[in-house]
Design a protein around this motif. Structure first.
Motif, PDB file in Angstrom:
ATOM      1  N   LYS A  47     -10.991 -60.999 -27.722  1.00 56.46           N
ATOM      2  CA  LYS A  47     -11.080 -61.147 -26.266  1.00 56.46           C
ATOM      3  C   LYS A  47      -9.812 -60.638 -25.595  1.00 56.46           C
ATOM      4  O   LYS A  47      -9.851 -59.967 -24.558  1.00 56.46           O
ATOM      5  N   LEU A  48      -8.659 -60.946 -26.198  1.00 53.82           N
ATOM      6  CA  LEU A  48      -7.396 -60.478 -25.648  1.00 53.82           C
ATOM      7  C   LEU A  48      -7.326 -58.953 -25.658  1.00 53.82           C
ATOM      8  O   LEU A  48      -6.871 -58.334 -24.677  1.00 53.82           O
ATOM      9  N   GLU A  49      -7.787 -58.344 -26.741  1.00 53.92           N
ATOM     10  CA  GLU A  49      -7.811 -56.878 -26.829  1.00 53.92           C
ATOM     11  C   GLU A  49      -8.643 -56.280 -25.696  1.00 53.92           C
ATOM     12  O   GLU A  49      -8.241 -55.292 -25.072  1.00 53.92           O
ATOM     13  N   GLN A  50      -9.771 -56.885 -25.444  1.00 53.42           N
ATOM     14  CA  GLN A  50     -10.652 -56.385 -24.383  1.00 53.42           C
ATOM     15  C   GLN A  50     -10.023 -56.570 -23.003  1.00 53.42           C
ATOM     16  O   GLN A  50     -10.132 -55.699 -22.131  1.00 53.42           O
ATOM     17  N   GLU A  51      -9.337 -57.680 -22.788  1.00 53.92           N
ATOM     18  CA  GLU A  51      -8.693 -57.927 -21.501  1.00 53.92           C
ATOM     19  C   GLU A  51      -7.555 -56.940 -21.234  1.00 53.92           C
ATOM     20  O   GLU A  51      -7.401 -56.428 -20.122  1.00 53.92           O
ATOM     21  N   LEU A  52      -6.757 -56.677 -22.254  1.00 53.46           N
ATOM     22  CA  LEU A  52      -5.599 -55.798 -22.088  1.00 53.46           C
ATOM     23  C   LEU A  52      -5.967 -54.323 -22.208  1.00 53.46           C
ATOM     24  O   LEU A  52      -5.212 -53.450 -21.779  1.00 53.46           O
TER      25      LEU A  52
END
Length: 296
Positions: free
Chosen positions: A92-97
């Motif tokens: 999820k963090l990868e997708q957000e950033l």
């Protein structure tokens, strides 16, 4: 456009993060105590990345964990010393950033850094043994880190040993329960508490406890060298790098327990210098190699 990397060393004590350029210069860094932020590591990483991503072209975030991870799902599967790090939050963090997140084992990252620091040929196979609080191991075959089918290769501290006999009815005690920093503290407390800890190997070198410790360490290093036929060895970690540790004696134990004379003749030991930022730089080196192999 120049490329930049976020290297993150998630340790049992500290989490170190750095913004690193193509020449492995750390431009900005932060350090946090691991336990207080373990449950919100994604938030801490996000805050750090957001400080710099508008001004620097960040191509990857590379994170080394003290345990088992899954690059495909970005899951932190097993971190025995800090369970709060485990979970599926990094995808999820990868997708957000919108920046690729690359995961690896912290000891593998140390090996990547040390091999470059010692200018070891990238095509040469290397074994790394890191004896600190626990006993970690990393394996590079030619220019590829060997991580196994499930990313758990090199867990030498968790192989069975039988110093005190064989347990026929339950799981055998593992090597780390006899060869580790925490075992050394136990030996000191139980047998030699009148001696300053920093003189344990010196004043009690001939004791059964210390000789068993050193020989078990040497036997298992020799076993891995024999199995893999790799003669370039990096030794590191707080125990081995302490001033009192008998390095030459350990080398003798390893050499006399090797099978092939050609291996003994070619054997070369390197001793890793303790540097706080080696995990950050190792993460960056790993990220560069990973991207070069997976973005073609």
């Amino acid at each position: 456009m120049e490329k930049y990397y976020i290297g993150i060393d998630v340790g049992g004590t500290n989490v170190r993060m750095g913004l690193v350029d193509e020449k492995n210069n750390i431009l900005f860094e932060e350090k946090h105590k691991s336990q207080p932020i373990a449950h919100k590591l994604d938030e801490v990483v996000k805050d750090f990345v957001n400080k710099y991503k508008n001004d620097y072209h960040i191509v990857a975030i590379s994170m080394g964990f003290p345990g088992l991870v899954d690059q495909e799902t970005r899951a932190v599967i097993d971190t025995p010393n800090i369970r709060a790090l485990e979970g599926n939050y990094l995808m999820k963090l990868e997708q957000e950033l919108n920046i690729p997140i690359i995961l690896g084992n912290d000891v593998n990252y140390l090996l990547m850094y040390d091999a470059e620091y010692f200018n070891i040929n990238p095509k040469q196979s290397v074994l790394g043994f890191y004896l600190g609080t626990g006993f970690g191991n990393a394996i590079r075959i030619k220019d590829e880190l060997y991580q196994g089918d499930n990313g758990a290769a090199g867990e030498i501290g968790h192989v069975p040993q039988y110093l005190n006999g064989i347990n026929y009815n339950d799981k055998q005690s593992d090597l780390e329960s006899y060869v580790s920093g925490f075992k050394l503290v136990e030996i000191h407390k139980k047998h030699f508490n009148q001696t300053p800890f920093e003189r344990l190997f010196i004043d009690h070198f001939d004791s059964k406890e210390i000789q068993d410790y050193l020989h078990l360490l040497g036997f298992y290093i020799a076993a891995e060298i024999t199995i893999l036929d790799i003669a370039t060895i990096i030794l590191g970690g707080g125990v081995i790098m302490s001033e009192q540790f008998p390095r030459e004696y350990l080398e003798k134990i390893v050499k006399r327990n090797l099978h092939a004379k050609v291996t003994v003749d070619k054997l070369k030991f390197y001793y890793a210098e303790s540097q706080a930022n080696s995990g950050i730089l190792g993460a960056t080196i790993y990220a560069k190699n990973y991207l070069s192999k997976n973005q073609k």
